[in-house]
Design a protein around this motif. Structure first.
Motif, PDB file in Angstrom:
ATOM      1  N   LEU A   7       1.006  -1.437   0.145  1.00 42.18           N
ATOM      2  CA  LEU A   7       0.008  -0.250  -0.083  1.00 42.18           C
ATOM      3  C   LEU A   7       1.364   1.239   0.341  1.00 42.18           C
ATOM      4  N   ALA A   8       2.108   1.130   0.567  1.00 43.61           N
ATOM      5  CA  ALA A   8       2.965   2.273   1.535  1.00 43.61           C
ATOM      6  C   ALA A   8       3.909   2.576  -0.315  1.00 43.61           C
ATOM      7  N   LEU A   9       4.156   1.421  -0.478  1.00 42.96           N
ATOM      8  CA  LEU A   9       5.220   2.416  -2.001  1.00 42.96           C
ATOM      9  C   LEU A   9       4.122   1.838  -3.394  1.00 42.96           C
ATOM     10  N   CYS A  10       2.823   1.603  -3.154  1.00 37.40           N
ATOM     11  CA  CYS A  10       1.886   2.066  -4.584  1.00 37.40           C
ATOM     12  C   CYS A  10       1.321   3.416  -4.052  1.00 37.40           C
ATOM     13  N   GLY A  11       1.643   4.291  -3.037  1.00 38.94           N
ATOM     14  CA  GLY A  11       1.467   5.341  -2.690  1.00 38.94           C
ATOM     15  C   GLY A  11      -0.104   5.731  -2.836  1.00 38.94           C
ATOM     16  N   ALA A  12      -0.611   4.700  -1.596  1.00 39.20           N
ATOM     17  CA  ALA A  12      -1.776   4.794  -1.513  1.00 39.20           C
ATOM     18  C   ALA A  12      -1.891   5.305  -0.202  1.00 39.20           C
ATOM     19  N   SER A  13      -3.314   5.750  -0.059  1.00 38.85           N
ATOM     20  CA  SER A  13      -3.029   6.607   1.937  1.00 38.85           C
ATOM     21  C   SER A  13      -4.316   5.590   2.503  1.00 38.85           C
ATOM     22  N   HIS A  14      -4.889   5.036   2.155  1.00 34.34           N
ATOM     23  CA  HIS A  14      -6.212   4.034   2.499  1.00 34.34           C
ATOM     24  C   HIS A  14      -6.824   3.062   1.653  1.00 34.34           C
ATOM     25  N   PRO A  15      -7.424   2.058   1.745  1.00 40.21           N
ATOM     26  CA  PRO A  15      -7.904   0.556   1.466  1.00 40.21           C
ATOM     27  C   PRO A  15      -8.750   1.478  -0.100  1.00 40.21           C
ATOM     28  N   GLY A  16      -9.407   2.453   0.829  1.00 35.20           N
ATOM     29  CA  GLY A  16     -10.908   2.767  -0.099  1.00 35.20           C
ATOM     30  C   GLY A  16     -10.386   3.750  -1.294  1.00 35.20           C
ATOM     31  N   GLU A  17      -9.270   4.103  -1.038  1.00 35.78           N
ATOM     32  CA  GLU A  17      -8.686   5.708  -2.522  1.00 35.78           C
ATOM     33  C   GLU A  17      -7.728   4.083  -3.364  1.00 35.78           C
ATOM     34  N   LEU A  18      -7.848   2.772  -3.153  1.00 37.56           N
ATOM     35  CA  LEU A  18      -7.399   2.243  -4.664  1.00 37.56           C
ATOM     36  C   LEU A  18      -8.864   2.415  -5.560  1.00 37.56           C
ATOM     37  N   HIS A  19      -7.919   2.008  -6.906  1.00 35.02           N
ATOM     38  CA  HIS A  19      -9.324   1.779  -7.923  1.00 35.02           C
ATOM     39  C   HIS A  19      -8.251   1.160  -9.374  1.00 35.02           C
ATOM     40  N   THR A  20      -8.803   1.224 -10.289  1.00 33.45           N
ATOM     41  CA  THR A  20      -8.366   0.182 -11.376  1.00 33.45           C
ATOM     42  C   THR A  20      -7.117   0.954 -11.591  1.00 33.45           C
ATOM     43  N   ASP A  21      -6.884   2.544 -11.814  1.00 34.30           N
ATOM     44  CA  ASP A  21      -5.820   2.656 -12.109  1.00 34.30           C
ATOM     45  C   ASP A  21      -4.003   1.892 -11.727  1.00 34.30           C
ATOM     46  N   TRP A  22      -4.326   1.315 -10.768  1.00 31.32           N
ATOM     47  CA  TRP A  22      -3.498   1.328 -10.306  1.00 31.32           C
ATOM     48  C   TRP A  22      -3.083  -0.474 -10.850  1.00 31.32           C
ATOM     49  N   VAL A  23      -3.963  -0.881 -11.577  1.00 29.48           N
ATOM     50  CA  VAL A  23      -3.268  -2.124 -12.431  1.00 29.48           C
ATOM     51  C   VAL A  23      -3.671  -2.243 -13.862  1.00 29.48           C
ATOM     52  N   ARG A  24      -3.124  -3.051 -13.681  1.00 24.59           N
ATOM     53  CA  ARG A  24      -2.444  -3.492 -15.393  1.00 24.59           C
ATOM     54  C   ARG A  24      -2.867  -4.970 -15.428  1.00 24.59           C
ATOM     55  N   GLN A  25      -3.200  -4.889 -16.993  1.00 24.55           N
ATOM     56  CA  GLN A  25      -3.731  -6.827 -16.679  1.00 24.55           C
ATOM     57  C   GLN A  25      -2.173  -6.638 -17.692  1.00 24.55           C
ATOM     58  N   THR A  26      -1.508  -7.961 -18.006  1.00 26.38           N
ATOM     59  CA  THR A  26      -0.301  -8.517 -19.246  1.00 26.38           C
ATOM     60  C   THR A  26      -1.032  -8.622 -20.395  1.00 26.38           C
TER      61      THR A  26
END
Length: 361
Positions: free
Chosen positions: A342-361
């Motif tokens: 979470l820290a290395l992704c730069g997200a301050s809490h779980p609810g902040e995460l969204h699809t911009d943080w993930v890419r499919q190969t």
């Protein structure tokens, strides 16, 4: 404590060493060729994280709000039957470990220990996570409601109805090993009496007629309306099924393929999750399990729309290896990895995460 595990996968070898081969086959195996079981984990690994940098994380945390309760973190233990098969501490060890780590714990109706006994162990612990009961349909609404009432009396906080297993999967590994689940180890919360009699069939029925005792959407809707506890539906993969569960008033949906133990070649949960989230909108709580083994998997699941994640086999393997201390250690490892990710992704809490943080190969 014996050998030290430094990641969840380490508990697999430790558990296998101490379990009879037929019990290991039951715990570690899946349906058919175990394609779905393996694909669950592989699907999370094929996703890549896209971190953000230089964000202010001074007040970052892992807490979530779910079903009217604050959770210390979005990681829980999924229901698994008969923990006494794996360690003498059985579900008592699992519940104590979950409480020590502030984790949600879902307790199987096919467990070795009564729900009331498990609830009494930890219900006054202010740091514990939620305690939920898992149920299968009991052949009729009345019998299923009796089981839910039993859970409510035991002070469980919700009931998780498993809807993806009207019959058992074809588990080749178990059959080769000759495993049979001992009735004495899985009936602690059983509803007294027998299932209703089977009807007369005009044609030879599927699966010996067992599907006559399976629930339908109408029956589940009645259960949701009459239940004294919030009802979570576990085993959703199709977006339309998730939408229907939402519309019926289920408290939450649980994206799951039963850990690959029922229908082999079913959709991996990492693939199903985004479609289910899109179908039900942003606000309905969604849970997910299946192949989650790393803190990075937790981040990916949350980014794809889950509110919380659950682990099944890894928790029980940790129990088999080292009892309650092993389960607590497994949860701590996953929590620590999640916080780092979470820290290395730069997200301050779980609810902040969204699809911009993930890419499919």
């Amino acid at each position: 404590m014996g050998a030290t595990a430094i990641q969840l996968g380490d508990f697999e070898a430790l558990a296998r060493e101490g379990l009879p081969p037929e019990v290991w086959a039951y715990l570690a195996g899946g349906a058919g060729d175990e394609t779905t079981m393996h694909a669950n984990g592989e699907a999370w690994q094929r996703l890549h994280l896209v971190p953000r940098v230089l964000r202010n994380l001074t007040t970052a945390h892992t807490q979530i709000e779910l079903l009217g309760r604050r959770w210390a973190h979005p990681i829980g233990i999924a229901p698994v039957a008969a923990h006494a098969l794996f360690h003498p501490e059985a579900e008592c060890g699992t519940v104590l470990a979950a409480a020590a780590q502030g984790a949600a714990c879902v307790l199987s109706s096919q467990g070795s220990t009564p729900w009331a006994e498990l609830s009494a162990l930890v219900r006054d612990d202010p740091g514990r996570g939620p305690l939920w009961a898992q149920a299968y349909w009991q052949g009729s609404l009345a019998r299923t409601l009796a089981l839910v009432e039993h859970a409510a009396q035991a002070r469980m906080e919700a009931v998780v109805l498993t809807v993806d297993a009207p019959v058992h999967g074809a588990r080749d590994r178990e059959r080769r090993a000759g495993f049979v689940l001992p009735a004495a180890l899985s009936k602690a919360n059983a509803v007294p009496g027998s299932h209703p009699p089977l009807p007369a069939f005009e044609h030879p029925p599927l699966c010996g007629g067992l599907l006559a005792h399976a629930p339908t959407w109408g029956a589940v809707g009645e259960l949701i309306r009459e239940s004294p506890l919030p009802v979570v539906l576990k085993g959703l993969l199709h977006p339309e099924d998730a939408r229907r569960a939402h519309d019926l008033g289920a408290a939450a949906g649980w994206v799951s393929n039963h850990g690959g133990r029922t229908l082999d070649t079913a959709w991996p949960t990492a693939h199903a999750l985004p479609a289910v989230r899109a179908a039900v909108g942003p606000d309905w709580p969604l849970l997910v399990d299946g192949g989650i083994r790393r803190g990075t998997d937790v981040v990916k699941a949350l980014a794809l729309g889950a509110n919380a994640v659950f682990i099944g086999r890894p928790a029980v393997m940790a129990l088999a290896a080292q009892g309650a201390r092993g389960v607590a250690h497994a949860l701590r490892l996953l929590r620590d990895e999640f916080e780092i990710a979470l820290a290395l992704c730069g997200a301050s809490h779980p609810g902040e995460l969204h699809t911009d943080w993930v890419r499919q190969t």
